[in-house]
Design an enzyme around this catalytic site. Structure first.
Site: not given
Length: 477
Positions: A330, A417
């Site tokens: 991310c 994630h």
């Protein structure tokens, strides 16, 4: 009893874990149960089935209940971006910024919305287990409180107060907290709970009698210290190890910049028997590593500047020259890219490290989506997780679950994630970077095993007379 609130003498005493354990215990007993936290402050978030974001701890608690998480389980989420500024998420959506100097005034208007979410859960489940935040005995936070006694009073919910004996001072913490509460709040505390006890329980006998006499409250139980493999809500540093680095292990270093987020992405790797993993905050702490991970970041621009200021960039360049691998997740991936275009979301555009062939544009609208699909690049192994980010990057879709990798295969980046939750994919990717000893176990199996261990301990530790009202199913009431 339709609801019970677990409050603590301080942050970190184990409220989140105990709520998860109680939820697991009730769910295994056939009780329809849900978790609830009125207000959470954390940069570790999860995406819900209804398309919002909540604190990661409430997602774990929902798993313990055997249900899907929803935004009503954590209606107010505060995500710190700087020392006096945070992103405010209400019922799963970003609604603006929250500044420390206005915090007490701003939250006064949240109570009815929080009560509405709580009422929705109460109407759907036999029992709701509520988690407080920090301590209820903070004089500076009493006015307008929605996180602890302010909520408990408004919702008319009984409270158990938890103290952590492992960090010391638990008897002073419990009695002192009660002394600070108002008369009505004090009366709302129905029992005390001592967490993380090591040793022979008989050594506490006299102290427990003293505590009950001093407070007029029963001790619900003494919960032993347990070797749990559960995601930490705020601190990733339980993964620091004292094992020496050697060639038979996979040695991983994770850079813990100030605005690190979703660090539970690392848990499946740390749980591998052949992995030695540690978090580092300076290049001097950086050991020889096979893999260095740049995790998620709540504020990419400031964490990128921090990496430069701390001198991490030359250390990472040296790591790559010796054939070490890099993974960015991310915000960490955005840092590894070429450029971050930002019209003011995080304070301005910036050059990335330039090691991944992608650029990022920061947008006001946050991407929130769950992920569950096979990876063609890795033998169709299943990948589950979620995306939660403001930036949009020019990803290579053929690399899923990765968005980019370097030509030499040393550097990888992904927006997902929970990337390594599925054992099959984790094993395949670790083999790709040269580690073939993965057990291939799904992280959910490890998590549920820890939740069951915790539920077993609570069933043994807590006074059955205090548990019994929670175990009554709605059809039996």
């Amino acid at each position: 009893m339709k609801a019970l609130m677990i409050q603590g003498t301080a942050s970190g005493v184990g409220k989140s874990v105990l709520v998860a354990g109680l939820c697991r215990l009730l769910a295994r007993s056939g009780v329809s149960v849900a978790p609830f936290k009125p207000q959470n402050m954390s940069n570790n978030a999860a995406v819900t089935i209804d398309g919002g974001e909540i604190g990661r701890a409430q997602a774990l608690q929902a798993l313990a209940c055997g249900i899907e998480p929803t935004v009503h389980m954590n209606p107010v989420l505060i995500k710190p971006e700087a020392d006096e500024k945070a992103q405010l998420v209400v019922r799963g959506k970003v609604v603006g910024e929250l500044h420390a100097k206005h915090f007490r005034e701003d939250r006064i208007g949240w109570m009815q919305m929080v009560l509405d979410s709580f009422s929705q859960l109460k109407s759907q489940y036999d029992v709701v287990i509520v988690e407080g935040a920090g301590s209820p005995a903070e004089p500076n936070l009493r006015e307008g409180d929605i996180a602890n006694m302010g909520f408990a009073e408004a919702a008319d919910v009984p409270v158990w107060l938890v103290g952590d004996i492992d960090c010391g001072g638990v008897f002073a913490a419990l009695t002192g907290s009660l002394d600070i509460l108002s008369a009505s709040e004090n009366a709302r505390v129905k029992a005390l709970l001592i967490n993380r006890f090591r040793g022979n329980l008989k050594l506490l006998d006299d102290a427990l009698v003293w505590l009950e006499d001093r407070t007029g409250r029963p001790v619900a139980g003494v919960v032993p210290y347990l070797p749990l493999e559960l995601p930490e809500e705020d601190s990733p540093f339980r993964h620091i190890t004292d094992k020496s680095h050697n060639s038979t292990q996979l040695n991983i270093a994770v850079i813990a910049y100030p605005r690190i987020s979703n660090h539970d992405d690392i848990d499946p790797l740390a749980s591998e028997a052949g992995v030695n993993l540690r978090f580092v905050r300076s290049p001097d702490e950086l050991p020889p590593s096979d893999l260095i991970i740049l995790p998620g970041s709540k504020h990419v621009a400031s964490d990128l500047a921090w990496l430069h200021a701390r001198g991490f960039v030359p250390a990472l360049e040296k790591h790559l020259r010796y054939g070490g691998k890099l993974l960015g997740i991310c915000g960490g991936m955005q840092i590894l890219g070429i450029y971050i275009e930002d019209a003011g979301i995080e304070g301005g555009s910036a050059k990335g490290l330039g090691w991944l062939p992608l650029s990022t544009t920061m947008r006001p609208e946050k991407t929130l989506r769950q992920v569950d699909r096979p990876s063609a690049c890795f033998h169709e192994t299943r990948v589950t997780g979620y995306e939660i980010h403001n930036g949009e990057s020019d990803a290579d879709e053929t690399l899923f679950p990765f968005a980019a990798k370097s030509e030499d295969g040393l550097i990888w980046g992904s927006y997902v994630h929970g990337l390594f939750e599925q054992g099959g994919f984790r094993k395949a990717w670790l083999a790709e970077i040269g580690f073939s000893a993965s057990d291939g176990r799904n992280q959910r199996e490890r998590t549920l095993a820890s939740l069951d261990l915790l539920a077993d301990a609570l069933e043994q530790a807590i006074d059955p007379a205090l548990l019994e009202p929670l175990l009554r199913r709605r059809s039996c009431q």
